[in-house]
Design a protein around this motif. Sequence first.
Motif, mmCIF file in Angstrom:
data_model
loop_
_atom_site.group_PDB
_atom_site.id
_atom_site.type_symbol
_atom_site.label_atom_id
_atom_site.label_comp_id
_atom_site.label_asym_id
_atom_site.label_seq_id
_atom_site.Cartn_x
_atom_site.Cartn_y
_atom_site.Cartn_z
ATOM 1 N N LEU A 23 0.823 -1.201 0.000
ATOM 2 C CA LEU A 23 0.000 0.000 0.000
ATOM 3 C C LEU A 23 0.867 1.265 0.000
ATOM 4 O O LEU A 23 0.562 2.226 -0.708
ATOM 5 C CB LEU A 23 -0.952 0.002 1.201
ATOM 6 C CG LEU A 23 -1.855 1.222 1.344
ATOM 7 C CD1 LEU A 23 -2.746 1.397 0.125
ATOM 8 C CD2 LEU A 23 -2.695 1.096 2.612
ATOM 9 N N CYS A 24 1.943 1.257 0.763
ATOM 10 C CA CYS A 24 2.851 2.416 0.780
ATOM 11 C C CYS A 24 3.456 2.649 -0.601
ATOM 12 O O CYS A 24 3.548 3.791 -1.057
ATOM 13 C CB CYS A 24 3.951 2.212 1.820
ATOM 14 S SG CYS A 24 3.364 2.330 3.523
ATOM 15 N N ALA A 25 3.852 1.562 -1.259
ATOM 16 C CA ALA A 25 4.403 1.692 -2.609
ATOM 17 C C ALA A 25 3.352 2.236 -3.573
ATOM 18 O O ALA A 25 3.646 3.109 -4.403
ATOM 19 C CB ALA A 25 4.921 0.339 -3.096
ATOM 20 N N CYS A 26 2.118 1.745 -3.450
ATOM 21 C CA CYS A 26 1.034 2.249 -4.305
ATOM 22 C C CYS A 26 0.776 3.726 -4.063
ATOM 23 O O CYS A 26 0.520 4.484 -5.009
ATOM 24 C CB CYS A 26 -0.239 1.444 -4.062
ATOM 25 S SG CYS A 26 -0.201 -0.219 -4.722
ATOM 26 N N VAL A 28 2.932 5.953 -3.100
ATOM 27 C CA VAL A 28 4.020 6.715 -3.720
ATOM 28 C C VAL A 28 3.730 6.905 -5.210
ATOM 29 O O VAL A 28 3.879 8.004 -5.742
ATOM 30 C CB VAL A 28 5.380 6.012 -3.506
ATOM 31 C CG1 VAL A 28 6.460 6.617 -4.395
ATOM 32 C CG2 VAL A 28 5.790 6.091 -2.046
ATOM 33 N N PHE A 29 3.297 5.835 -5.870
ATOM 34 C CA PHE A 29 2.990 5.952 -7.292
ATOM 35 C C PHE A 29 1.771 6.838 -7.536
ATOM 36 O O PHE A 29 1.745 7.613 -8.491
ATOM 37 C CB PHE A 29 2.768 4.567 -7.917
ATOM 38 C CG PHE A 29 4.044 3.874 -8.268
ATOM 39 C CD1 PHE A 29 4.730 4.203 -9.425
ATOM 40 C CD2 PHE A 29 4.580 2.914 -7.428
ATOM 41 C CE1 PHE A 29 5.915 3.583 -9.753
ATOM 42 C CE2 PHE A 29 5.765 2.286 -7.739
ATOM 43 C CZ PHE A 29 6.446 2.614 -8.901
ATOM 44 N N LYS A 30 0.774 6.723 -6.659
ATOM 45 C CA LYS A 30 -0.441 7.520 -6.850
ATOM 46 C C LYS A 30 -0.177 9.011 -6.660
ATOM 47 O O LYS A 30 -0.549 9.827 -7.505
ATOM 48 C CB LYS A 30 -1.529 7.063 -5.871
ATOM 49 C CG LYS A 30 -2.801 7.873 -5.976
ATOM 50 C CD LYS A 30 -3.838 7.406 -4.967
ATOM 51 C CE LYS A 30 -5.078 8.292 -5.029
ATOM 52 N NZ LYS A 30 -6.073 7.887 -4.039
ATOM 53 N N TYR A 31 0.459 9.365 -5.549
ATOM 54 C CA TYR A 31 0.646 10.783 -5.250
ATOM 55 C C TYR A 31 1.945 11.355 -5.816
ATOM 56 O O TYR A 31 2.035 12.561 -6.054
ATOM 57 C CB TYR A 31 0.580 11.011 -3.738
ATOM 58 C CG TYR A 31 -0.803 10.765 -3.207
ATOM 59 C CD1 TYR A 31 -1.848 11.623 -3.521
ATOM 60 C CD2 TYR A 31 -1.072 9.649 -2.422
ATOM 61 C CE1 TYR A 31 -3.134 11.382 -3.058
ATOM 62 C CE2 TYR A 31 -2.346 9.406 -1.950
ATOM 63 C CZ TYR A 31 -3.372 10.269 -2.267
ATOM 64 O OH TYR A 31 -4.644 10.034 -1.810
ATOM 65 N N GLY A 36 -1.811 4.725 -11.040
ATOM 66 C CA GLY A 36 -2.192 3.609 -10.190
ATOM 67 C C GLY A 36 -3.268 3.900 -9.170
ATOM 68 O O GLY A 36 -3.286 3.279 -8.110
ATOM 69 N N GLU A 37 -4.164 4.819 -9.477
ATOM 70 C CA GLU A 37 -5.214 5.160 -8.525
ATOM 71 C C GLU A 37 -6.126 3.961 -8.237
ATOM 72 O O GLU A 37 -6.488 3.719 -7.091
ATOM 73 C CB GLU A 37 -6.037 6.333 -9.042
ATOM 74 C CG GLU A 37 -7.017 6.855 -8.018
ATOM 75 C CD GLU A 37 -7.654 8.155 -8.463
ATOM 76 O OE1 GLU A 37 -8.809 8.364 -8.093
ATOM 77 O OE2 GLU A 37 -7.004 8.943 -9.163
ATOM 78 N N ASP A 38 -6.488 3.224 -9.273
ATOM 79 C CA ASP A 38 -7.364 2.063 -9.085
ATOM 80 C C ASP A 38 -6.672 0.965 -8.278
ATOM 81 O O ASP A 38 -7.286 0.341 -7.416
ATOM 82 C CB ASP A 38 -7.829 1.502 -10.429
ATOM 83 C CG ASP A 38 -8.744 2.471 -11.175
ATOM 84 O OD1 ASP A 38 -9.379 3.312 -10.505
ATOM 85 O OD2 ASP A 38 -8.807 2.384 -12.415
ATOM 86 N N LEU A 39 -5.401 0.733 -8.563
ATOM 87 C CA LEU A 39 -4.647 -0.277 -7.822
ATOM 88 C C LEU A 39 -4.516 0.129 -6.357
ATOM 89 O O LEU A 39 -4.657 -0.707 -5.463
ATOM 90 C CB LEU A 39 -3.270 -0.486 -8.447
ATOM 91 C CG LEU A 39 -2.386 -1.524 -7.755
ATOM 92 C CD1 LEU A 39 -3.035 -2.906 -7.792
ATOM 93 C CD2 LEU A 39 -1.009 -1.550 -8.386
ATOM 94 N N THR A 40 -4.261 1.390 -6.107
ATOM 95 C CA THR A 40 -4.151 1.884 -4.741
ATOM 96 C C THR A 40 -5.446 1.674 -3.983
ATOM 97 O O THR A 40 -5.434 1.244 -2.820
ATOM 98 C CB THR A 40 -3.774 3.376 -4.725
ATOM 99 O OG1 THR A 40 -2.555 3.542 -5.440
ATOM 100 C CG2 THR A 40 -3.606 3.902 -3.311
#
Length: 110
Positions: A23-26, A28-31, A36-40
């Motif tokens: 979740l932390c990695a997601c 980072v990619f989202k913000y 990767g908003e959907d994956l997050t």
Amino acid sequence: MKKSVVTRYRVMAYVTAVMLLLLCACMVFKYGFGKGEDLTFAVSQAHGLLYIIYLVFAFDLGSKAKWGFGKLLWVLLSGTLPTAAFFVERKIVRELEPLFADDAAEPARA
């Protein structure tokens, strides 16, 4: 205490910790990169559900091990800090190992 109680806790501690790192990695990619908003969203929902299961198993273990409120709270909150559950899980298992030896020494009853 049955070893299965600790095994359930251990599995959920690892799963919760890995999901939190994912979740932390997601995040980072989202913000950080806007991707990767959907994956997050999916990972956050999965982590939330798995954390609830972790809470149930950790509370069950704490009640059977007769922990005080402070220790129980410490274990319950370790699932909210990245990597903390890994370290707390190892410490808890080391503390509870003598209880398993006592169970193994008792003869089985029919």
